[in-house]
Write a protein that holds these residues in place. Structure first.
Motif, PDB file in Angstrom:
ATOM      1  N   GLU A   1       0.503   3.959   1.546  1.00 26.17           N
ATOM      2  CA  GLU A   1       0.779   4.541   2.864  1.00 26.17           C
ATOM      3  C   GLU A   1       2.061   3.972   3.458  1.00 26.17           C
ATOM      4  OE1 GLU A   1      -2.096   3.243   1.987  1.00 26.17           O
ATOM      5  OE2 GLU A   1      -3.797   4.426   2.714  1.00 26.17           O
ATOM      6  N   LEU A   2       2.258   2.649   3.250  1.00 26.56           N
ATOM      7  CA  LEU A   2       3.441   2.035   3.841  1.00 26.56           C
ATOM      8  C   LEU A   2       4.717   2.577   3.226  1.00 26.56           C
ATOM      9  CD1 LEU A   2       2.963  -1.738   4.629  1.00 26.56           C
ATOM     10  CD2 LEU A   2       3.321   0.183   6.163  1.00 26.56           C
TER      11      LEU A   2
ATOM     12  N   ASN B   1      -3.168   1.027   6.893  1.00 31.65           N
ATOM     13  CA  ASN B   1      -1.886   0.621   6.312  1.00 31.65           C
ATOM     14  C   ASN B   1      -0.721   1.422   6.882  1.00 31.65           C
ATOM     15  OD1 ASN B   1      -3.117  -1.270   4.636  1.00 31.65           O
ATOM     16  ND2 ASN B   1      -3.526   0.306   3.102  1.00 31.65           N
ATOM     17  N   ASN B   2      -0.784   1.742   8.154  1.00 30.20           N
ATOM     18  CA  ASN B   2       0.337   2.439   8.774  1.00 30.20           C
ATOM     19  C   ASN B   2       1.400   1.451   9.277  1.00 30.20           C
ATOM     20  OD1 ASN B   2      -0.463   5.376   8.931  1.00 30.20           O
ATOM     21  ND2 ASN B   2      -2.273   4.376   9.797  1.00 30.20           N
ATOM     22  N   LEU B   3       1.004   0.170   9.378  1.00 37.20           N
ATOM     23  CA  LEU B   3       1.898  -0.796  10.019  1.00 37.20           C
ATOM     24  C   LEU B   3       2.413  -1.831   9.041  1.00 37.20           C
ATOM     25  CD1 LEU B   3      -0.202  -1.367  13.260  1.00 37.20           C
ATOM     26  CD2 LEU B   3       1.587   0.318  12.829  1.00 37.20           C
ATOM     27  N   PHE B   4       3.654  -2.277   9.275  1.00 38.12           N
ATOM     28  CA  PHE B   4       4.231  -3.337   8.462  1.00 38.12           C
ATOM     29  C   PHE B   4       3.689  -4.679   8.966  1.00 38.12           C
ATOM     30  CE2 PHE B   4       7.101   0.225   8.336  1.00 38.12           C
ATOM     31  CZ  PHE B   4       7.339   0.350   6.985  1.00 38.12           C
ATOM     32  N   PRO B   5       2.968  -5.416   8.113  1.00 35.71           N
ATOM     33  CA  PRO B   5       2.207  -6.566   8.607  1.00 35.71           C
ATOM     34  C   PRO B   5       3.070  -7.689   9.180  1.00 35.71           C
ATOM     35  CG  PRO B   5       2.111  -6.430   6.208  1.00 35.71           C
ATOM     36  CD  PRO B   5       2.747  -5.175   6.687  1.00 35.71           C
TER      37      PRO B   5
ATOM     38  N   TYR C   1       1.171 -14.223   6.456  1.00 30.47           N
ATOM     39  CA  TYR C   1       0.998 -13.043   7.283  1.00 30.47           C
ATOM     40  C   TYR C   1      -0.468 -12.692   7.250  1.00 30.47           C
ATOM     41  CZ  TYR C   1       5.954 -12.499   6.437  1.00 30.47           C
ATOM     42  OH  TYR C   1       7.279 -12.696   6.342  1.00 30.47           O
ATOM     43  N   ARG C   2      -0.968 -12.249   8.377  1.00 33.73           N
ATOM     44  CA  ARG C   2      -2.331 -11.736   8.321  1.00 33.73           C
ATOM     45  C   ARG C   2      -2.227 -10.311   7.861  1.00 33.73           C
ATOM     46  NH1 ARG C   2      -5.602 -13.626  13.433  1.00 33.73           N
ATOM     47  NH2 ARG C   2      -4.082 -15.125  14.219  1.00 33.73           N
ATOM     48  N   ILE C   3      -2.727 -10.080   6.710  1.00 30.74           N
ATOM     49  CA  ILE C   3      -2.522  -8.767   6.119  1.00 30.74           C
ATOM     50  C   ILE C   3      -3.837  -8.026   6.060  1.00 30.74           C
ATOM     51  CG2 ILE C   3      -1.773  -7.563   4.038  1.00 30.74           C
ATOM     52  CD1 ILE C   3       0.076  -9.924   3.541  1.00 30.74           C
ATOM     53  N   GLU C   4      -3.783  -6.725   6.413  1.00 32.59           N
ATOM     54  CA  GLU C   4      -4.988  -5.913   6.273  1.00 32.59           C
ATOM     55  C   GLU C   4      -5.315  -5.861   4.794  1.00 32.59           C
ATOM     56  OE1 GLU C   4      -4.472  -2.034   8.172  1.00 32.59           O
ATOM     57  OE2 GLU C   4      -2.500  -2.730   8.759  1.00 32.59           O
TER      58      GLU C   4
ATOM     59  N   VAL D   1       5.244   5.790   4.982  1.00 32.01           N
ATOM     60  CA  VAL D   1       5.757   5.592   6.340  1.00 32.01           C
ATOM     61  C   VAL D   1       7.244   5.245   6.270  1.00 32.01           C
ATOM     62  CG1 VAL D   1       5.666   4.089   8.359  1.00 32.01           C
ATOM     63  CG2 VAL D   1       3.538   4.873   7.291  1.00 32.01           C
TER      64      VAL D   1
ATOM     65  N   ILE E   1      12.319  -4.621   4.955  1.00 32.23           N
ATOM     66  CA  ILE E   1      11.128  -4.396   5.765  1.00 32.23           C
ATOM     67  C   ILE E   1       9.866  -4.229   4.928  1.00 32.23           C
ATOM     68  CG2 ILE E   1      10.066  -2.760   7.382  1.00 32.23           C
ATOM     69  CD1 ILE E   1      12.804  -2.383   8.614  1.00 32.23           C
TER      70      ILE E   1
ATOM     71  N   PRO F   1       0.822  -1.208   0.000  1.00 30.99           N
ATOM     72  CA  PRO F   1       0.000   0.000   0.000  1.00 30.99           C
ATOM     73  C   PRO F   1       0.854   1.254   0.000  1.00 30.99           C
ATOM     74  CG  PRO F   1      -0.189  -1.162   2.084  1.00 30.99           C
ATOM     75  CD  PRO F   1       0.657  -1.994   1.216  1.00 30.99           C
TER      76      PRO F   1
ATOM     77  N   TYR G   1      -5.854  -4.415   1.442  1.00 34.19           N
ATOM     78  CA  TYR G   1      -5.412  -3.119   0.915  1.00 34.19           C
ATOM     79  C   TYR G   1      -6.539  -2.480   0.144  1.00 34.19           C
ATOM     80  CZ  TYR G   1      -0.970  -5.373   1.736  1.00 34.19           C
ATOM     81  OH  TYR G   1       0.065  -6.025   2.291  1.00 34.19           O
TER      82      TYR G   1
END
Lengths: 329, 533, 222
Positions: free
Chosen positions: B163-164, C80-84, B263-266, B167, B181, B161, B268
């Protein structure tokens, strides 16, 4: 466009149906049935003669014909096979699927060295290395010459997957006998690559990937006839050249025995044999057949080499292993 | 019962796929002998072949990823540029080209009389010979597989995403940290799955190993199967070898896959390609980027360009007109290619319809794995044995000549399904996870959900997967030459027949026509259909 | 303080032109219709978009051509602010050490932040199991730790339920007061923020239309 081809196909099919009473199915290989191969011309002539429908089915190569017949066994659709390699005859006979031909084949060009009651020879040729005379002025005159040469590079075919490849293996076996492994080890240094079939090898050779390629003494005739190019020549080896004979045979289980007999006779008639030299690029088996002028340019082979099919059948696997290990160092 | 309607498409597709495989097994199962398998794996010669088969597949696969990875990391910054998009579309050509044509393309560039050798001759006075042997096998496998790996990795990078990225950039991650990362976790699983697929493809890559291997020194199990089946007429041995190959390939592919992580991923919601400030005006970085992209182009495009140039040299434009044989081949190529390509995408979507619900909603992992496996099973089966099995089981029931087109379509469809699933999969699951609540809220379900909502949203990945399945099927030579009858001839067969009869000019015509056809299909799909919003 | 003078960038359908002056410690709420250019303003300040012309100065320092990581600014997005694949601890630690190799004092800082945000029992948790509010708290933790004085928030709580949104606003107020932060925040439901922000600014067609005092805003909508 599609419509055009479709209608064309429909018309062709309907013509066949309307004119024919009986159908003869012949298994052969791809390049035989291609539009530039002998297939279409032979089909036209034979259908006119017998008032029947000739169906030529092109399989991927000569080896595949026998494989297919063996897989299909007695239920095969084929009435006749066309294009078996003489080296495979023992195995072919062993299947017990083929019938006697009842044709006199004692007056053929190769009758002094080939006689069989099941298989009818229809063309033949000799293996040889083809080179480009523009870049090689002094080709090797013998196998020994080739082995001694410093910088000649060759492309050959794999005996595990192709008939010319098997031909070379037998050629060397016939000349050198038990010394064949050493010869192969030495030859290995000259080999650029070993291709699965003749087509890839010859294509790579024309691309300039090697100085010589394993092919037939008749190959230059194609370039002379169609490209007016005289540069490609066959190297004449004093040890002799291995011979390949292509044969046809009819199946025991055919429903059309008479037409099958007719076809086998037809295939060695002058009418059919005249077509072969410029489509198959092999020698016709009858002496009366027309040869194009380009064939005058070819090297003449006096005493061809050949190993008996039975011996090939019995030793095939061992020779292949020998070949593999000689080239694997 | 209605509750389980969603299971139907996936199970049906799995069933259809398995039918073809079971039909094949049926034809050869009676030849299988456990004793012979033991005998074979104790044979020193076979052991050496097995060793080399595994060795070359692993190295080929590793190198393909090693080249595709930096390429993908670099190209992701430039995908918004038209030129880069076009290069990416063209890259598919090396992946879909028939093996024999790809090998000729490689030789035109790398061969003893190839372009690179020509440059060397000009500069140093010596020709170069490096393509025949182990190098050649690797170069060819890289040529065929890098574009696929590249697209798969790019697809995964795409799921990071926006946003990542921001960040990460705001927290001043350097290039290595960005990779470790941000990028690696996103691409890791897909890299492993792609590796497993490439591994399987190299495992049976028989023509490449024979032509470029330079001799019997390099041989793979598939060659031994071919020999046993066709020359020795020893089906028992071929089947035993085949079972050995299947066992090895599946074991190793599963081993590679066992490194995947969940991984449990939100889900997107925003995927877009505007990566903030990754594009740098830094001269060094730009030079590196251009260098990497040029290396990529050299790997997958230069051989094809060399091939086109050499075809143009021998082609005879006058003979093209009225060459009905060529046109007839074009007709069959289109008919068979589109039939199996469309079928492949349909079956893949059906598999995914069930898969996504299993994964997203019910989390029944084992069934999901089984269904996905059924689509990928074809990758570990030895092609020659599969075809022979089908032939043996069908020949007593049907006239093979008459059903040939259907068999060809069926097998080619099967071969392309793994790629369709890969190209469609992540897109489909992403879209479903984003919109599933919305769909549920408005009670949009069943066929109308698929046809009116999901498929239009997946437009670009459907276009790509369709183009790839169609063009891959068009390039098939193995199946068509086993089952083809006289009436059915496709362009690859036309090309091969021409080569087999000294007709280099006809072969060149066929190659050019096939390239024009496949390029147009990929272009129309990716640059026109895939682009529209 | 932040001084923004006529920064413009050409977007698909319009050209922005922002001028804005924000005091240190001020809390600004941005309102406006979607597509009016609210996020664009934040992106320009953060450096995710470079302005074509104009100037942005923070405490008299021109930052318009600075890399985002060099600006004294951090962002919090809607999601989506965090690295999963990183744990809660690691996601916060990135704020001081992108390499994730922390020395003793840095470790203590991370631990303090976890305690401060009531996340210490979730320290090693997987991101996937966190609730929406917890995730945003983790992201806030990272921002707190990175010690940047200007905070840009883009509808950060719009996916949470109303009670939680108020809770998060209270948390933000506490952090702002303790760390003396300046906050610019794009608001999804401005009415909830009336008692938190110092002023609203309304954006229309890529321009700042007007300033509104919270009290006026309450009047306007009632």
């Amino acid at each position: 466009m599609k419509l055009y081809i479709k209608t064309l196909l429909i018309i062709l099919v309907s013509i066949n149906i309307s004119h024919s009473n009986e159908k003869l199915t012949v298994y052969t290989y791809d390049s035989f049935v291609a539009e530039w191969g002998p297939g279409p011309l032979l089909e036209e002539k034979f259908e006119k003669e017998c008032n029947c429908d000739l169906e030529l089915i092109g399989l991927s190569d000569g080896v595949e014909i026998l494989t297919r017949i063996m897989y299909e066994g007695k239920n095969t659709n084929a009435d006749v096979v066309l294009g078996l390699d003489s080296n495979l005859l023992y195995r072919a006979r062993d299947t017990n699927l083929f019938n006697l031909h009842n044709i006199d084949i004692t007056n053929l060009a190769i009758s002094n060295r080939f006689d069989d009651d099941i298989f009818v020879p229809f063309d033949y040729g000799y293996f040889s290395f083809i080179y480009d005379s523009m870049s090689i002025s002094e080709p090797p005159k013998s196998f020994d010459d080739l082995l001694q040469s410093n910088n000649l590079r060759i492309i050959i075919q794999d005996p595990r997957t192709s008939t010319p490849g098997l031909g070379l293996l037998l050629w060397i076996k016939d000349i050198y006998g038990s010394k064949a492994p050493e010869v192969w080890a030495k030859l290995g240094e000259k080999i650029v690559t070993v291709t699965p079939g003749w087509s890839e090898a010859y294509g790579l050779f024309l691309d300039g990937e090697a100085d010589m390629v394993l092919s037939y003494t008749t190959s230059p005739a194609y370039h002379i006839t169609y490209e007016n190019d005289y540069r490609y020549k066959a190297a004449h080896f004093i040890e002799g050249h291995y011979e390949q004979i292509e044969v046809a045979a009819k199946l025991k289980n055919t429903q059309n025995d008479k037409i099958a007999d007719k076809f086998l006779k037809f295939i060695i008639s002058k009418e059919a044999q005249d077509i072969l030299p410029t489509t198959q690029w092999m020698y016709p088996v009858i002496l009366e057949a027309d040869l194009p002028e380009s064939y005058d340019q070819l090297i003449k082979i006096e005493n061809p080499l050949r190993i008996e099919p039975e011996e090939i059948f019995l030793n095939n696997e061992q020779w292949i292993r020998e070949w593999e290990s000689s080239l694997s160092n | 019962m209605r509750k389980y309607n969603w299971l139907i498409p996936g199970l049906l597709a799995s069933f259809l796929i398995l039918v073809i495989i079971i039909v094949s097994l049926f034809g050869i199962i009676k030849y299988s002998s456990f004793k012979l398998i033991l005998e074979i794996i104790n044979d020193r010669y076979i052991q050496s072949i097995i060793y080399f088969t595994i060795y070359q597949s692993l190295i080929s696969c590793f190198l393909s990823i090693l080249i595709a990875l930096p390429l993908a990391l670099t190209i992701q910054k430039y995908v918004k540029y038209r030129l880069v998009k076009i290069v990416l579309s063209l890259a598919w050509l090396s992946f879909i080209s028939p093996v024999i044509i790809g090998v000729f393309a490689i030789i035109k560039l790398h061969g003893i009389s190839g372009w690179i050798s020509g440059v060397s001759l000009f500069v140093t006075g010596e020709k170069l010979e490096y393509i025949y042997g182990f190098n050649g096998i690797l170069i060819a496998h890289i040529f065929f597989n890098v574009p696929f790996a590249l697209r798969m990795i790019l697809g995964s990078l795409n799921t990071i995403p926006n946003e990542l990225w921001r960040v990460a950039i705001q927290n001043n991650l350097n290039r290595w940290q960005l990779f470790k990362i941000l990028e690696w976790p996103a691409i890791r699983n897909n890299i492993l799955i792609t590796s497993a697929i490439i591994f399987c493809l190299c495992f049976t890559s028989f023509v490449v190993v024979l032509i470029l291997g330079g001799g019997p020194k390099y041989s793979i199990i598939e060659v031994a199967i071919y020999y046993a089946l066709k020359i020795e007429f020893n089906i028992d041995r071929a089947v035993a070898l085949g079972i050995t190959q299947i066992a090895l390939a599946s074991f190793l592919a599963l081993l590679i896959l066992s490194f995947t992580k969940n991984y449990r991923i939100e889900p997107y919601t925003k995927i877009n390609l505007k990566i903030p400030n990754l594009q740098s005006n830094n001269y060094k970085i730009l030079t590196y980027d251009i260098f990497i992209i040029l290396v990529g182009i050299a790997v997958f495009l230069l051989p094809i360009i060399a091939l086109i140039v050499s075809c143009l040299k021998v082609i005879n434009f006058y003979s093209l007109i009225g060459n009905t044989g060529l046109l007839n081949s074009l007709y069959w190529t289109i008919i068979l290619g589109f039939s199996s390509g469309i079928l492949s995408v349909l079956l893949s979507i059906m598999l995914l319809m069930t898969l996504k619900i299993l994964i997203l909603k019910y989390k029944i992992k084992w069934l999901a794995v089984m269904i996905e496996l059924s689509g990928n099973l074809i990758l570990i089966l030895p092609p020659i044995l599969l075809a022979t099995g089908i032939f043996l089981s069908l020949r007593n029931i049907f006239n093979i000549q008459q059903i040939a087109p259907y068999v060809i379509i069926g097998i080619n469809c099967l071969t392309t399904i793994p790629f369709s699933i890969r190209i469609l999969g992540s897109d489909y699951i992403r879209i479903s996870s984003i919109y599933s609540r919305l769909f549920d809220a408005y009670n949009i379900k069943g066929l109308s959900r698929i046809l009116k909502y999901e498929i239009p949203m997946m437009r670009s990945s459907i276009a790509t997967s369709l183009a790839i399945s169609v063009t891959l099927s068009m390039g098939d030579l193995g199946v068509i030459s086993l089952f083809g009858s006289t009436d059915i001839r496709t362009l690859p067969l036309y090309i091969y027949q021409s080569l087999g009869s000294y007709r280099m000019d006809n072969a060149a015509e066929g190659i050019l026509l096939l390239l024009i056809l496949t390029t147009s299909i990929i272009f129309i799909a990716e640059q026109i259909f895939g682009e529209k919003k | 303080m932040i001084e923004i003078q006529n920064i413009s960038v050409k977007l698909d359908d319009f050209k922005t032109d922002y001028s804005l002056y924000v005091d240190n410690g001020e809390w600004i709420g941005i309102i406006g219709q979607s597509g009016s250019g609210k996020s664009t303003l934040l992106n320009l300040i953060a450096g995710f978009i470079y302005a074509d012309t104009g100037s942005i100065r923070i405490n008299s320092m021109e930052i318009n051509s600075m890399h985002p990581s060099e600006r004294p600014v951090s962002c919090l997005f809607q999601e989506n602010n965090l690295f999963p694949h990183l744990s809660v601890y690691e996601n916060i630690a990135i704020g001081i050490s992108p390499s994730l190799k922390l020395n003793a004092s840095e470790k203590k800082q991370v631990q303090d932040t976890l305690n401060y945000l009531n996340l210490s029992d979730k320290s090693n948790s997987d991101i996937g199991i966190l609730s929406g509010g917890e995730r945003q708290r983790v992201a806030i933790g990272r921002i707190v730790l990175s010690n940047k004085k200007i905070l840009l928030l883009d509808e950060p709580f719009s996916q949470l339920d109303p009670n939680l949104r108020i809770e998060m606003l209270n948390l933000m107020r506490k952090i702002r007061d303790e760390k003396q932060l300046t906050i610019i925040m794009v608001l999804h439901t401005p009415v909830e923020a009336v008692s938190y922000v110092d002023r609203f600014i309304q954006i229309k067609n890529g321009r700042i239309n007007r300033n509104i005092k919270p009290a006026e805003y309450s009047l306007e909508i009632s």
